[in-house]
Design a protein around this motif. Structure first.
Motif, short mmCIF file in Angstrom:
data_model
loop_
_atom_site.label_atom_id
_atom_site.label_comp_id
_atom_site.label_asym_id
_atom_site.label_seq_id
_atom_site.Cartn_x
_atom_site.Cartn_y
_atom_site.Cartn_z
N TRP A 34 84.06 -54.47 -37.41
CA TRP A 34 82.98 -54.31 -38.38
C TRP A 34 82.27 -52.99 -38.13
O TRP A 34 82.33 -52.44 -37.04
N ASN A 36 78.72 -50.48 -39.60
CA ASN A 36 77.58 -50.10 -40.43
C ASN A 36 77.54 -48.59 -40.33
O ASN A 36 77.35 -48.05 -39.24
N ASN A 48 79.01 -50.48 -34.55
CA ASN A 48 80.33 -51.03 -34.90
C ASN A 48 80.92 -51.81 -33.75
O ASN A 48 80.43 -51.77 -32.63
N GLY A 79 82.62 -56.06 -47.83
CA GLY A 79 81.48 -55.25 -47.45
C GLY A 79 80.53 -55.01 -48.60
O GLY A 79 80.64 -55.60 -49.66
N HIS A 124 78.53 -51.17 -45.25
CA HIS A 124 78.78 -52.21 -44.25
C HIS A 124 80.12 -52.82 -44.56
O HIS A 124 80.37 -53.23 -45.70
#
Length: 129
Positions: A34, A36, A48, A79, A124
């Motif tokens: 993941w 941002n 992340n 996202g 995101h």
């Protein structure tokens, strides 16, 4: 077990299974990666997990490079994107990129509004596999 109710286990394949109170003991699927990141001006990662870098391919067009290699490209990517921090009016659509968007080492995404690519301040992305 808690008070006689099974809450979690590992199965014979090593999969973690747990009951968070919604149904039953089931396999857990966590985000494998993941991020941002800031998608306008100089693109940069805010925070992340398992992301090595972001490639800026042009206006609203990014490649997210994984720190780990996935076993295949059959993952779920989702996202959001926003021009700024205000609610609703700044929301943008985040879609898969057009050229081979998902590979074992990266994923291409595009932020846009009404079909026009736009750089966004906040992007995101999470990857589930």
């Amino acid at each position: 077990s808690v008070n006689g109710s099974e809450r979690g286990q590992f199965d014979s394949s090593g999969n973690l299974k747990f009951n968070s109170g919604y149904c039953c003991v089931a396999t857990a699927y966590a985000a494998r990666a993941w991020v941002n990141f800031k998608g306008n001006d100089t693109v940069s990662i805010r925070t992340n997990r398992n992301i090595s870098s972001i490639t800026d391919n042009g206006t609203g067009d990014y490649t997210i490079n994984f720190s780990i290699t996935f076993p295949d490209a059959n993952y779920c990517l989702f996202g959001s994107a926003a021009l700024g921090q205000s609610q609703n009016s700044d929301a943008r659509t985040l879609s898969p990129g057009t050229n081979n968007p998902y590979t074992t080492t990266s994923a291409a995404v595009v932020s846009h509004y009404n079909g026009t690519k736009q750089d966004c301040e906040f992007i995101h992305v999470a990857v589930i596999r």
